[in-house]
Design a protein around this motif. Structure first.
Motif, PDB file in Angstrom:
ATOM      1  N   ASP A  19      61.231   7.850  13.356  1.00  0.00           N
ATOM      2  CA  ASP A  19      60.055   6.983  13.489  1.00  0.00           C
ATOM      3  C   ASP A  19      60.069   6.239  14.819  1.00  0.00           C
ATOM      4  O   ASP A  19      59.030   6.085  15.460  1.00  0.00           O
ATOM      5  CB  ASP A  19      59.978   5.990  12.327  1.00  0.00           C
ATOM      6  CG  ASP A  19      59.632   6.662  11.002  1.00  0.00           C
ATOM      7  OD1 ASP A  19      59.213   7.845  11.019  1.00  0.00           O
ATOM      8  OD2 ASP A  19      59.782   6.009   9.952  1.00  0.00           O
ATOM      9  N   LEU A  20      61.227   5.786  15.246  1.00  0.00           N
ATOM     10  CA  LEU A  20      61.349   5.095  16.530  1.00  0.00           C
ATOM     11  C   LEU A  20      61.033   6.051  17.676  1.00  0.00           C
ATOM     12  O   LEU A  20      60.323   5.686  18.626  1.00  0.00           O
ATOM     13  CB  LEU A  20      62.740   4.499  16.695  1.00  0.00           C
ATOM     14  CG  LEU A  20      62.984   3.725  17.988  1.00  0.00           C
ATOM     15  CD1 LEU A  20      62.015   2.564  18.130  1.00  0.00           C
ATOM     16  CD2 LEU A  20      64.421   3.235  18.037  1.00  0.00           C
ATOM     17  N   ALA A  22      59.092   8.657  17.558  1.00  0.00           N
ATOM     18  CA  ALA A  22      57.645   8.893  17.524  1.00  0.00           C
ATOM     19  C   ALA A  22      56.894   7.720  18.148  1.00  0.00           C
ATOM     20  O   ALA A  22      55.915   7.915  18.890  1.00  0.00           O
ATOM     21  CB  ALA A  22      57.184   9.123  16.091  1.00  0.00           C
ATOM     22  N   LEU A  23      57.339   6.508  17.877  1.00  0.00           N
ATOM     23  CA  LEU A  23      56.711   5.324  18.452  1.00  0.00           C
ATOM     24  C   LEU A  23      56.864   5.312  19.970  1.00  0.00           C
ATOM     25  O   LEU A  23      55.897   5.057  20.702  1.00  0.00           O
ATOM     26  CB  LEU A  23      57.316   4.052  17.849  1.00  0.00           C
ATOM     27  CG  LEU A  23      56.827   2.728  18.435  1.00  0.00           C
ATOM     28  CD1 LEU A  23      55.337   2.562  18.201  1.00  0.00           C
ATOM     29  CD2 LEU A  23      57.608   1.579  17.837  1.00  0.00           C
ATOM     30  N   VAL A  24      58.055   5.610  20.454  1.00  0.00           N
ATOM     31  CA  VAL A  24      58.295   5.635  21.901  1.00  0.00           C
ATOM     32  C   VAL A  24      57.437   6.699  22.566  1.00  0.00           C
ATOM     33  O   VAL A  24      56.816   6.453  23.615  1.00  0.00           O
ATOM     34  CB  VAL A  24      59.796   5.854  22.207  1.00  0.00           C
ATOM     35  CG1 VAL A  24      60.025   6.158  23.676  1.00  0.00           C
ATOM     36  CG2 VAL A  24      60.603   4.646  21.779  1.00  0.00           C
ATOM     37  N   THR A  26      54.600   7.863  21.561  1.00  0.00           N
ATOM     38  CA  THR A  26      53.212   7.404  21.521  1.00  0.00           C
ATOM     39  C   THR A  26      52.941   6.402  22.632  1.00  0.00           C
ATOM     40  O   THR A  26      51.920   6.488  23.324  1.00  0.00           O
ATOM     41  CB  THR A  26      52.894   6.781  20.143  1.00  0.00           C
ATOM     42  OG1 THR A  26      53.091   7.769  19.133  1.00  0.00           O
ATOM     43  CG2 THR A  26      51.468   6.272  20.084  1.00  0.00           C
ATOM     44  N   VAL A  27      53.840   5.464  22.827  1.00  0.00           N
ATOM     45  CA  VAL A  27      53.677   4.469  23.891  1.00  0.00           C
ATOM     46  C   VAL A  27      53.689   5.146  25.260  1.00  0.00           C
ATOM     47  O   VAL A  27      52.865   4.829  26.131  1.00  0.00           O
ATOM     48  CB  VAL A  27      54.763   3.371  23.798  1.00  0.00           C
ATOM     49  CG1 VAL A  27      54.756   2.481  25.027  1.00  0.00           C
ATOM     50  CG2 VAL A  27      54.569   2.547  22.539  1.00  0.00           C
TER      51      VAL A  27
END
Length: 63
Positions: A19-20, A22-24, A26-27
């Motif tokens: 999840d982390l 994926a977040l990175v 996306t950013v």
């Protein structure tokens, strides 16, 4: 004996890592899009030198 918690966190290390990541990603993608729009705007306004246009064009192609 205590009652089970109604709200608990899933702290599975693999899932948190995924999840982390994926977040990175996306950013990073949002930043890339922002930089691309800024570059296109500067191209359209004509506020870049020829050398800057060349470098920006090359950088965008590499992305």
């Amino acid at each position: 004996m205590s009652a089970p918690r109604a709200h608990s966190l899933d702290l599975d290390p693999e899932r948190v890592t995924n999840d982390l990541a994926a977040l990175v990603l996306t950013v990073v993608e949002l930043l890339r899009q922002l930089m691309e729009r800024q570059a296109v705007r500067r191209f359209d306004e004509g506020t870049l030198s020829g050398e800057q246009e060349e470098r920006l064009g090359t950088a965008l192609m590499l992305l």
